[in-house]
Scaffold this motif. Structure first.
Motif, PDB file in Angstrom:
ATOM      1  N   ASN A   1       0.719  -1.169   0.134  1.00 58.81           N
ATOM      2  CA  ASN A   1      -0.060  -0.265   0.100  1.00 58.81           C
ATOM      3  C   ASN A   1       0.876   1.222   0.145  1.00 58.81           C
ATOM      4  O   ASN A   1       0.274   2.396   0.054  1.00 58.81           O
ATOM      5  CB  ASN A   1      -0.966   0.185   1.123  1.00 58.81           C
ATOM      6  CG  ASN A   1      -0.249   0.262   2.588  1.00 58.81           C
ATOM      7  OD1 ASN A   1       1.065   0.326   2.473  1.00 58.81           O
ATOM      8  ND2 ASN A   1      -1.158   0.032   3.537  1.00 58.81           N
ATOM      9  N   GLN A   2       2.297   1.195   0.075  1.00 57.48           N
ATOM     10  CA  GLN A   2       2.973   2.398  -0.041  1.00 57.48           C
ATOM     11  C   GLN A   2       2.893   3.180   1.165  1.00 57.48           C
ATOM     12  O   GLN A   2       3.190   4.312   1.027  1.00 57.48           O
ATOM     13  CB  GLN A   2       2.920   3.115  -1.245  1.00 57.48           C
ATOM     14  CG  GLN A   2       2.579   2.457  -2.772  1.00 57.48           C
ATOM     15  CD  GLN A   2       3.858   1.741  -3.132  1.00 57.48           C
ATOM     16  OE1 GLN A   2       4.952   2.209  -3.177  1.00 57.48           O
ATOM     17  NE2 GLN A   2       3.877   0.479  -3.768  1.00 57.48           N
TER      18      GLN A   2
ATOM     19  N   VAL B   1       0.070   4.190   2.293  1.00 55.98           N
ATOM     20  CA  VAL B   1      -0.835   5.290   2.206  1.00 55.98           C
ATOM     21  C   VAL B   1      -2.365   4.784   2.663  1.00 55.98           C
ATOM     22  O   VAL B   1      -2.581   3.624   2.461  1.00 55.98           O
ATOM     23  CB  VAL B   1      -1.115   5.494   0.472  1.00 55.98           C
ATOM     24  CG1 VAL B   1      -2.431   6.695   0.418  1.00 55.98           C
ATOM     25  CG2 VAL B   1       0.134   6.307  -0.092  1.00 55.98           C
TER      26      VAL B   1
ATOM     27  N   LEU C   1      -6.284  11.435   4.724  1.00 55.77           N
ATOM     28  CA  LEU C   1      -5.190  10.665   3.868  1.00 55.77           C
ATOM     29  C   LEU C   1      -4.128  10.915   4.509  1.00 55.77           C
ATOM     30  O   LEU C   1      -3.555  11.973   4.843  1.00 55.77           O
ATOM     31  CB  LEU C   1      -5.292  11.102   2.485  1.00 55.77           C
ATOM     32  CG  LEU C   1      -6.243  10.583   1.362  1.00 55.77           C
ATOM     33  CD1 LEU C   1      -5.921  11.596   0.095  1.00 55.77           C
ATOM     34  CD2 LEU C   1      -5.619   9.098   0.929  1.00 55.77           C
TER      35      LEU C   1
ATOM     36  N   LEU D   1       1.216  10.394   2.200  1.00 51.83           N
ATOM     37  CA  LEU D   1       1.311  10.741   0.647  1.00 51.83           C
ATOM     38  C   LEU D   1       2.809  11.185   0.099  1.00 51.83           C
ATOM     39  O   LEU D   1       3.491  11.818   1.067  1.00 51.83           O
ATOM     40  CB  LEU D   1       0.213  12.045   0.342  1.00 51.83           C
ATOM     41  CG  LEU D   1      -0.974  11.900   0.832  1.00 51.83           C
ATOM     42  CD1 LEU D   1      -1.926  13.251   0.253  1.00 51.83           C
ATOM     43  CD2 LEU D   1      -1.773  10.528  -0.007  1.00 51.83           C
ATOM     44  N   THR D   2       3.073  10.826  -0.886  1.00 52.70           N
ATOM     45  CA  THR D   2       4.514  11.164  -1.494  1.00 52.70           C
ATOM     46  C   THR D   2       4.190  11.617  -2.831  1.00 52.70           C
ATOM     47  O   THR D   2       3.083  11.707  -3.230  1.00 52.70           O
ATOM     48  CB  THR D   2       5.504  10.123  -1.396  1.00 52.70           C
ATOM     49  OG1 THR D   2       4.881   9.119  -2.369  1.00 52.70           O
ATOM     50  CG2 THR D   2       5.660   9.313  -0.084  1.00 52.70           C
TER      51      THR D   2
ATOM     52  N   ASP E   1       5.180  10.383  -5.393  1.00 56.45           N
ATOM     53  CA  ASP E   1       4.564   9.252  -6.147  1.00 56.45           C
ATOM     54  C   ASP E   1       3.452   8.805  -6.063  1.00 56.45           C
ATOM     55  O   ASP E   1       2.593   8.004  -6.651  1.00 56.45           O
ATOM     56  CB  ASP E   1       5.435   7.829  -5.791  1.00 56.45           C
ATOM     57  CG  ASP E   1       7.108   8.035  -6.271  1.00 56.45           C
ATOM     58  OD1 ASP E   1       7.412   9.187  -7.142  1.00 56.45           O
ATOM     59  OD2 ASP E   1       7.836   7.700  -5.508  1.00 56.45           O
ATOM     60  N   THR E   2       2.680   9.357  -4.990  1.00 60.55           N
ATOM     61  CA  THR E   2       1.319   8.861  -4.849  1.00 60.55           C
ATOM     62  C   THR E   2       0.368   9.201  -5.995  1.00 60.55           C
ATOM     63  O   THR E   2       0.434  10.547  -6.452  1.00 60.55           O
ATOM     64  CB  THR E   2       0.726   9.272  -3.566  1.00 60.55           C
ATOM     65  OG1 THR E   2       1.479   9.052  -2.498  1.00 60.55           O
ATOM     66  CG2 THR E   2      -0.816   8.934  -3.327  1.00 60.55           C
TER      67      THR E   2
ATOM     68  N   GLU F   1      -2.808   4.116  -5.790  1.00 57.32           N
ATOM     69  CA  GLU F   1      -2.437   4.093  -4.147  1.00 57.32           C
ATOM     70  C   GLU F   1      -3.732   4.626  -3.453  1.00 57.32           C
ATOM     71  O   GLU F   1      -4.273   4.044  -2.590  1.00 57.32           O
ATOM     72  CB  GLU F   1      -1.542   4.988  -3.984  1.00 57.32           C
ATOM     73  CG  GLU F   1       0.041   4.622  -4.175  1.00 57.32           C
ATOM     74  CD  GLU F   1       0.322   4.767  -5.591  1.00 57.32           C
ATOM     75  OE1 GLU F   1      -0.153   5.426  -6.338  1.00 57.32           O
ATOM     76  OE2 GLU F   1       1.450   4.137  -5.962  1.00 57.32           O
ATOM     77  N   LEU F   2      -4.714   5.673  -4.107  1.00 57.10           N
ATOM     78  CA  LEU F   2      -5.845   6.011  -3.556  1.00 57.10           C
ATOM     79  C   LEU F   2      -6.888   4.788  -3.537  1.00 57.10           C
ATOM     80  O   LEU F   2      -7.456   4.846  -2.743  1.00 57.10           O
ATOM     81  CB  LEU F   2      -6.311   7.205  -4.159  1.00 57.10           C
ATOM     82  CG  LEU F   2      -5.514   8.626  -3.968  1.00 57.10           C
ATOM     83  CD1 LEU F   2      -6.096   9.820  -4.684  1.00 57.10           C
ATOM     84  CD2 LEU F   2      -5.003   8.727  -2.516  1.00 57.10           C
TER      85      LEU F   2
ATOM     86  N   ALA G   1      -6.067   2.289  -1.106  1.00 53.80           N
ATOM     87  CA  ALA G   1      -6.183   2.717   0.170  1.00 53.80           C
ATOM     88  C   ALA G   1      -7.664   2.947   0.488  1.00 53.80           C
ATOM     89  O   ALA G   1      -8.321   2.606   1.812  1.00 53.80           O
ATOM     90  CB  ALA G   1      -5.584   4.027   0.416  1.00 53.80           C
TER      91      ALA G   1
END
Ligand code: ADP
Length: 495
Positions: free
Chosen positions: A338-339, A341, A363, A366-367, A369-370, A374-375, A378
């Protein structure tokens, strides 16, 4: 000669549906009509009872026509309905004295607060299994009696009748001959004692509701009356009634203590069969009647999540990062993890077990790259983590959860169903027939009219589409859960 069919009426929050079921639980016809949601002011939600009646009648006629064209007979009717929605009508004319007040309506929040501040909640929970919340019917009845001119006097003189949607439909279908409901609908009114299966005089006094407004309460499979020939064109017996989540539990044949169903639509409703024990929750879960058959009550613990599929709708309609809900499956699958997130979808506050109405969604992690994937992941994971929170609350009330049967529009998403199993660390079972609510009402009617001999016949009908078993290293599960718990902690309005 083919077996007779069962007509199931599913009177929901946004639409009325009718389905015809075969004995094996497969559906043979379906008709559906939406009706108007009325928002008179912020936090108020109403339905026009005439529109509910018109849509219900037309969908019933449509499927009965299909049965007639195919030369099939209908043996009985089952009804399932949006729970708690409240209507009061004139016993002479059958006309409602006001629009129905819908379960979502918050107009009685000040009255609930007043009762809470006066120290009544503990007694209310002990009698009804519920909380002092506008969600339930009792304070809505009180509001109607106090706010519709002349209503209280007319109620006291016995001129009026109260009912949830099942009662109102039974009244209309029988041509005003029958004023009845079933235990599962009664137990959501705040007026009914779930331990002795009677309307509760102390609750009636607290909410100032005259007893002669109330319907007779039957078991879920019972003789609720015959339809008036002039109404549906045939005189058919109404033989089964249950509120929507209870009917879904029956459709999933959760008849053994410890069996649990979880329905994933806009929100999510978990119901755990606790057998003949009404378990009082220390975690603000509701104690409710799963069903009552042959004079015997089976209890359940119920918990709900406000935002499940609604988080996916938000990605589509609010953010515009997906075009259709189905896309989320491959988007989530494309990522190896999930990185970091997390989405806490507290769009309308947080429900069980946090009960934090002032929290709002957030949320985390976040980076640069998001992105949409990713959303999407999540959002789907948030449904699993919220279910885990409910399960943990239920477990700490002393119940055990070994497997979960899922249904509702979201669970065709295989990634979601698998991740649910991974996070909960229990097997997840998805049935072939996911229209479990309508099916449950049909099963009740079929039991009463003799199409089925016992609950075993229903259990034998349940067919698995797919099972999902936990497939996640414990260390990974713990890491994922720790991330969620951290996100929840940071989202709560009071720490
Ligand atoms: P309701 O009965 O509450 O209207 P449904 O049981 O029809 O809900 O389910 C619809 C919900 O499921 C919607 O919120 C939608 O976003 C979500 N949904 C539908 N298909 C998928 C999917 N493939 N993946 C994730 N969510 C989905």
């Amino acid at each position: 000669m083919s077996e007779p069919l069962i007509l199931s009426i599913d009177q929901g929050t946004t639409s009325s549906r009718a389905m015809l079921f075969e004995k094996d639980g497969s559906s043979m016809a379906v008709a559906q009509r939406e009706f108007t949601q009325i928002y008179p002011q912020s936090g108020w939600v109403e339905h026009d009872p005439e529109e509910i009646w018109d849509t219900t009648l037309s969908v019933c006629k449509e499927v009965l026509q299909t049965a007639a064209e195919k030369g099939r007979t209908v043996a009985a009717i089952g009804i399932t309905n949006q729970r708690e929605t409240t209507v009061i009508w004139d016993r002479k004319t059958g006309k409602a004295i006001h629009n129905a007040i819908v379960w979502q309506d918050r107009r009685t929040a000040p009255f609930c607060k007043e009762l809470k501040n006066a120290g009544h909640e503990e007694k209310v929970t002990a009698r009804t299994g519920l909380l002092l919340d506008p969600y339930f019917s009792g304070t809505k009845v009180n509001w109607l009696l106090d706010n519709v001119p002349g209503a209280r006097e007319r109620a006291e003189q016995g001129e009026l009748a109260f009912g949830t949607m099942d009662s109102f439909l039974i009244w209309r279908l029988t041509g005003g001959q029958v004023h009845a409901t079933d235990t599962t609908n009664a137990c959501r009114t705040l007026l009914f004692n779930i331990h002795n299966n009677q309307w509760d005089d102390d609750q009636l006094a607290m909410l100032n509701v005259p007893k002669n407004l109330l319907p007779t309460v039957h078991d879920c499979a019972a003789d609720f009356g015959q339809t008036d020939k002039n109404v549906l064109g045939a005189s058919l017996p109404i033989c089964g009634v249950a509120g929507d989540q209870h009917a879904a539990s029956i459709g999933q044949v959760c008849f053994e203590e410890g069996m649990v169903k979880s329905t994933y639509g806009t929100g999510c409703f978990v119901m755990l069969n606790t057998g003949d024990k009404a378990i009082a929750s220390k975690n603000k879960m509701l104690t409710t009647v799963a069903y009552r058959l042959n004079g015997k009550t089976t209890y359940a613990i119920e918990g709900s999540i406000f935002v499940a599929g609604a988080a996916i709708q938000w990605l589509r309609d609010g953010l515009g990062v997906i075009k259709s809900a189905d896309e989320t499956e491959s988007m989530a699958k494309d990522l190896s993890n999930n990185q970091g997130v997390y989405l806490v979808p507290a769009f309308t506050g947080m429900g069980a077990p946090y009960w934090d109405p002032d929290a709002r969604g957030a949320l985390y992690g976040l980076t640069r790259d998001t992105g949409p994937k990713e959303l999407a992941r999540a959002a789907l994971e948030s449904v699993c983590f919220q279910t885990m929170d409910l399960f943990n609350a239920i477990k700490s009330d002393g119940a055990s959860l070994d497997t979960v049967r899922v249904d509702g529009g979201m669970v065709k998403n295989n990634w979601l169903s698998q991740t649910l199993s991974d996070i909960l660390n229990v097997p997840v079972q998805r049935p072939m027939q996911t229209e479990t609510t309508a099916l449950g009402a049909a099963y009740l009617a079929g039991l009463q009219c003799g199409i089925y001999q016992s609950l075993d016949d229903l259990t034998a009908n349940w067919q698995q589409d797919q099972a999902f078993t936990p497939n996640m290293e414990q260390a990974d599960r713990e890491q994922a859960i720790a991330g969620w718990e951290n996100a929840v902690k940071r989202t709560r309005s009071t720490l």
